[in-house]
Design a protein around this motif. Structure first.
Motif, PDB file in Angstrom:
ATOM      1  N   GLY A 121      10.525  89.847  -5.087  1.00 55.86           N
ATOM      2  CA  GLY A 121      11.216  90.923  -4.409  1.00 55.86           C
ATOM      3  C   GLY A 121      12.325  90.451  -3.202  1.00 55.86           C
ATOM      4  N   ARG A 122      12.013  89.316  -2.878  1.00 56.14           N
ATOM      5  CA  ARG A 122      12.873  88.699  -1.723  1.00 56.14           C
ATOM      6  C   ARG A 122      14.360  88.127  -2.068  1.00 56.14           C
ATOM      7  NH1 ARG A 122      11.259  84.031   2.812  1.00 56.14           N
ATOM      8  NH2 ARG A 122      13.330  83.869   3.436  1.00 56.14           N
ATOM      9  N   SER A 123      15.112  88.508  -1.341  1.00 53.00           N
ATOM     10  CA  SER A 123      16.671  87.675  -2.037  1.00 53.00           C
ATOM     11  C   SER A 123      16.983  86.621  -0.723  1.00 53.00           C
ATOM     12  CB  SER A 123      17.644  89.007  -1.862  1.00 53.00           C
ATOM     13  OG  SER A 123      17.672  89.563  -0.467  1.00 53.00           O
ATOM     14  N   VAL A 124      17.394  85.564  -1.178  1.00 51.20           N
ATOM     15  CA  VAL A 124      17.840  84.423  -0.641  1.00 51.20           C
ATOM     16  C   VAL A 124      19.456  84.321  -0.774  1.00 51.20           C
ATOM     17  CG1 VAL A 124      15.684  83.435  -0.439  1.00 51.20           C
ATOM     18  CG2 VAL A 124      17.186  82.935  -2.111  1.00 51.20           C
ATOM     19  N   PRO A 125      20.243  83.586   0.148  1.00 50.15           N
ATOM     20  CA  PRO A 125      21.537  83.299  -0.184  1.00 50.15           C
ATOM     21  C   PRO A 125      22.001  82.440  -1.536  1.00 50.15           C
ATOM     22  CG  PRO A 125      21.189  83.094   2.075  1.00 50.15           C
ATOM     23  CD  PRO A 125      19.774  83.115   1.284  1.00 50.15           C
ATOM     24  N   ILE A 126      22.940  82.760  -2.138  1.00 53.68           N
ATOM     25  CA  ILE A 126      23.335  81.573  -3.101  1.00 53.68           C
ATOM     26  C   ILE A 126      23.949  80.496  -2.476  1.00 53.68           C
ATOM     27  CG2 ILE A 126      24.934  81.320  -4.984  1.00 53.68           C
ATOM     28  CD1 ILE A 126      23.195  83.042  -6.084  1.00 53.68           C
ATOM     29  N   ASP A 127      24.536  80.547  -1.418  1.00 53.98           N
ATOM     30  CA  ASP A 127      25.179  79.419  -0.942  1.00 53.98           C
ATOM     31  C   ASP A 127      24.027  78.404  -0.280  1.00 53.98           C
ATOM     32  OD1 ASP A 127      27.560  79.965  -1.654  1.00 53.98           O
ATOM     33  OD2 ASP A 127      28.256  80.855   0.091  1.00 53.98           O
ATOM     34  N   GLY A 128      24.101  77.279  -0.464  1.00 52.41           N
ATOM     35  CA  GLY A 128      23.248  76.419   0.501  1.00 52.41           C
ATOM     36  C   GLY A 128      21.559  76.125  -0.092  1.00 52.41           C
ATOM     37  N   THR A 129      21.397  76.915  -1.142  1.00 50.77           N
ATOM     38  CA  THR A 129      20.098  76.952  -1.919  1.00 50.77           C
ATOM     39  C   THR A 129      19.892  76.327  -3.188  1.00 50.77           C
ATOM     40  OG1 THR A 129      20.406  79.131  -2.641  1.00 50.77           O
ATOM     41  CG2 THR A 129      19.602  79.032  -0.481  1.00 50.77           C
ATOM     42  N   ALA A 130      18.698  75.642  -3.519  1.00 50.14           N
ATOM     43  CA  ALA A 130      18.574  75.099  -4.581  1.00 50.14           C
ATOM     44  C   ALA A 130      18.736  76.358  -6.007  1.00 50.14           C
ATOM     45  CB  ALA A 130      17.268  74.450  -4.940  1.00 50.14           C
ATOM     46  N   VAL A 131      18.096  77.552  -5.458  1.00 53.92           N
ATOM     47  CA  VAL A 131      18.131  78.342  -6.604  1.00 53.92           C
ATOM     48  C   VAL A 131      19.599  78.923  -6.803  1.00 53.92           C
ATOM     49  CG1 VAL A 131      17.770  80.453  -4.945  1.00 53.92           C
ATOM     50  CG2 VAL A 131      16.946  80.512  -7.517  1.00 53.92           C
ATOM     51  N   ASN A 151      16.071  70.880  -2.971  1.00 49.16           N
ATOM     52  CA  ASN A 151      16.590  71.200  -1.787  1.00 49.16           C
ATOM     53  C   ASN A 151      15.279  71.431  -0.822  1.00 49.16           C
ATOM     54  OD1 ASN A 151      17.305  72.756   0.634  1.00 49.16           O
ATOM     55  ND2 ASN A 151      19.206  73.195  -0.493  1.00 49.16           N
ATOM     56  N   THR A 152      15.262  71.094   0.380  1.00 44.66           N
ATOM     57  CA  THR A 152      14.097  70.807   1.415  1.00 44.66           C
ATOM     58  C   THR A 152      14.463  71.664   2.761  1.00 44.66           C
ATOM     59  OG1 THR A 152      13.162  69.023   0.308  1.00 44.66           O
ATOM     60  CG2 THR A 152      12.391  69.834   2.659  1.00 44.66           C
ATOM     61  N   GLY A 153      13.990  72.803   2.902  1.00 44.73           N
ATOM     62  CA  GLY A 153      14.179  73.410   4.292  1.00 44.73           C
ATOM     63  C   GLY A 153      15.154  74.237   4.264  1.00 44.73           C
ATOM     64  N   ALA A 154      15.798  74.748   3.087  1.00 43.15           N
ATOM     65  CA  ALA A 154      17.188  75.714   3.338  1.00 43.15           C
ATOM     66  C   ALA A 154      16.602  77.174   3.602  1.00 43.15           C
ATOM     67  CB  ALA A 154      17.696  75.757   1.980  1.00 43.15           C
ATOM     68  N   ILE A 155      15.525  77.606   3.153  1.00 41.92           N
ATOM     69  CA  ILE A 155      15.013  78.685   3.628  1.00 41.92           C
ATOM     70  C   ILE A 155      13.838  78.812   4.465  1.00 41.92           C
ATOM     71  CG2 ILE A 155      14.323  81.039   2.812  1.00 41.92           C
ATOM     72  CD1 ILE A 155      17.180  80.423   2.015  1.00 41.92           C
ATOM     73  N   GLU A 156      13.031  78.087   4.234  1.00 40.28           N
ATOM     74  CA  GLU A 156      11.885  77.747   5.255  1.00 40.28           C
ATOM     75  C   GLU A 156      11.433  76.441   5.610  1.00 40.28           C
ATOM     76  OE1 GLU A 156       8.297  79.763   2.973  1.00 40.28           O
ATOM     77  OE2 GLU A 156       9.232  81.584   3.511  1.00 40.28           O
ATOM     78  N   PRO A 157      11.210  76.118   6.547  1.00 39.97           N
ATOM     79  CA  PRO A 157      11.214  74.590   6.807  1.00 39.97           C
ATOM     80  C   PRO A 157       9.820  74.143   6.453  1.00 39.97           C
ATOM     81  CG  PRO A 157      11.237  76.080   9.201  1.00 39.97           C
ATOM     82  CD  PRO A 157      11.005  77.026   7.758  1.00 39.97           C
ATOM     83  N   ASP A 158      10.260  72.782   5.870  1.00 39.05           N
ATOM     84  CA  ASP A 158       9.146  72.022   5.207  1.00 39.05           C
ATOM     85  C   ASP A 158       8.790  72.691   3.807  1.00 39.05           C
ATOM     86  OD1 ASP A 158       8.735  70.358   7.424  1.00 39.05           O
ATOM     87  OD2 ASP A 158       7.461  71.812   8.731  1.00 39.05           O
ATOM     88  N   VAL A 159       9.527  73.198   3.321  1.00 32.92           N
ATOM     89  CA  VAL A 159       9.367  73.947   1.990  1.00 32.92           C
ATOM     90  C   VAL A 159      10.416  73.065   0.977  1.00 32.92           C
ATOM     91  CG1 VAL A 159       9.377  75.683   0.159  1.00 32.92           C
ATOM     92  CG2 VAL A 159       7.937  75.848   2.537  1.00 32.92           C
ATOM     93  N   THR A 160       9.845  72.591  -0.190  1.00 33.60           N
ATOM     94  CA  THR A 160      10.727  71.822  -1.001  1.00 33.60           C
ATOM     95  C   THR A 160      10.811  72.881  -2.400  1.00 33.60           C
ATOM     96  OG1 THR A 160      10.479  69.511  -0.330  1.00 33.60           O
ATOM     97  CG2 THR A 160      11.077  69.999  -2.620  1.00 33.60           C
ATOM     98  N   ALA A 161      12.171  72.912  -2.923  1.00 30.87           N
ATOM     99  CA  ALA A 161      12.328  73.742  -3.972  1.00 30.87           C
ATOM    100  C   ALA A 161      12.849  72.578  -5.044  1.00 30.87           C
ATOM    101  CB  ALA A 161      13.260  74.960  -3.694  1.00 30.87           C
ATOM    102  N   VAL A 162      12.481  73.190  -6.199  1.00 35.19           N
ATOM    103  CA  VAL A 162      12.875  72.105  -7.674  1.00 35.19           C
ATOM    104  C   VAL A 162      13.096  73.378  -8.468  1.00 35.19           C
ATOM    105  CG1 VAL A 162      12.580  70.456  -9.136  1.00 35.19           C
ATOM    106  CG2 VAL A 162      11.053  70.342  -6.907  1.00 35.19           C
ATOM    107  N   CYS A 163      14.430  73.265  -8.872  1.00 35.70           N
ATOM    108  CA  CYS A 163      15.032  74.452  -9.699  1.00 35.70           C
ATOM    109  C   CYS A 163      15.772  73.736 -11.102  1.00 35.70           C
ATOM    110  CB  CYS A 163      15.932  75.396  -8.913  1.00 35.70           C
ATOM    111  SG  CYS A 163      15.200  75.930  -7.182  1.00 35.70           S
ATOM    112  N   ALA A 164      15.746  74.821 -11.907  1.00 42.15           N
ATOM    113  CA  ALA A 164      16.728  74.694 -13.016  1.00 42.15           C
ATOM    114  C   ALA A 164      17.161  75.975 -13.745  1.00 42.15           C
ATOM    115  CB  ALA A 164      16.064  73.751 -14.089  1.00 42.15           C
TER     116      ALA A 164
END
Length: 216
Positions: A121-131, A151-164
């Motif tokens: 349910g949360r929204s995050v910016p398109i710009d600057g994020t892995a998703v 990407n690491t730390g784009a939305i939350e510090p110390d959280v890494t995202a791996v997306c496809a």
């Protein structure tokens, strides 16, 4: 009124002052609209005076996920989300694009005691994020693996995202993500997550393309 509803849904809970500020409305106008949304059950007003989502909104949101294209997408992605968690032990998410944001519409929580949770349910910016980068990816050749995006730390510090990206006929229609602590998603674990998420995205794309159009 819709802007106010969106502000409250995105934030989880807002006071009148904060809601008016976020939507650039006079407090008196915001209050009038918030009262209508509250009367109709889309919002509830807590004892502290703040507003949060109400039963009518929850009912509408659930209905939208149980029928139509999102239901088909979630059904195709669900087994892949579960496999991602089995493989990586980290939390896995499904997201779709909404204008300049990405919205998370499904998840399977990771198995670790310390894990990433709470983004459905949360929204995050398109710009600057892995998703966001995944949702903007170029169309790929049929049968080819999508490239993993990190990407690491784009939305939350110390959280890494791996997306496809999950591809439709004209390009990405959604994205799968694995999210976890940056100090844990490194080296071989990061590569395992990257391999798993690209395979999961490709499998979801294939599952969607194999369903007849009338099934939607």
């Amino acid at each position: 009124m819709l802007a106010l509803l969106d502000a409250v849904v995105t934030s989880g809970e807002l006071s009148l002052t904060a809601a008016a500020s976020q939507t650039d409305m006079p407090a008196s106008t915001a209050l009038r609209h918030l009262r209508v949304l509250t009367d109709r059950g889309y919002l509830v007003k807590g004892s502290s005076g703040s507003y949060s989502v109400g039963p009518a909104f929850v009912r509408t949101a659930l209905a939208s996920l149980q029928s139509g294209p999102y239901a088909r997408l979630r059904a195709a992605a669900q087994p892949e989300l579960e496999r991602l968690v089995e493989t990586t032990e980290e939390s896995a998410y499904l997201a779709v694009r909404d204008g300049d944001t990405a919205v998370y519409i499904a998840t399977v929580e990771g198995r670790r005691a310390i894990r990433h949770v709470g983004w459905v349910g949360r929204s995050v910016p398109i710009d600057g994020t892995a998703v966001g980068e995944a949702l903007l990816a170029a169309p790929r050749a049929p049968g080819s693996l999508p490239a993993p995006i990190f990407n690491t730390g784009a939305i939350e510090p110390d959280v890494t995202a791996v997306c496809a990206p999950i591809h439709g006929s004209a390009g990405p229609i959604a994205a799968l993500s694995v999210l976890g602590p940056a100090d844990r998603l490194t080296g071989d674990r990061l590569q395992t997550a990257a391999d798993a998420v690209t395979q999961a995205a490709m499998a979801t794309s294939s599952a969607l393309s194999s369903v007849p159009a009338e099934a939607t």
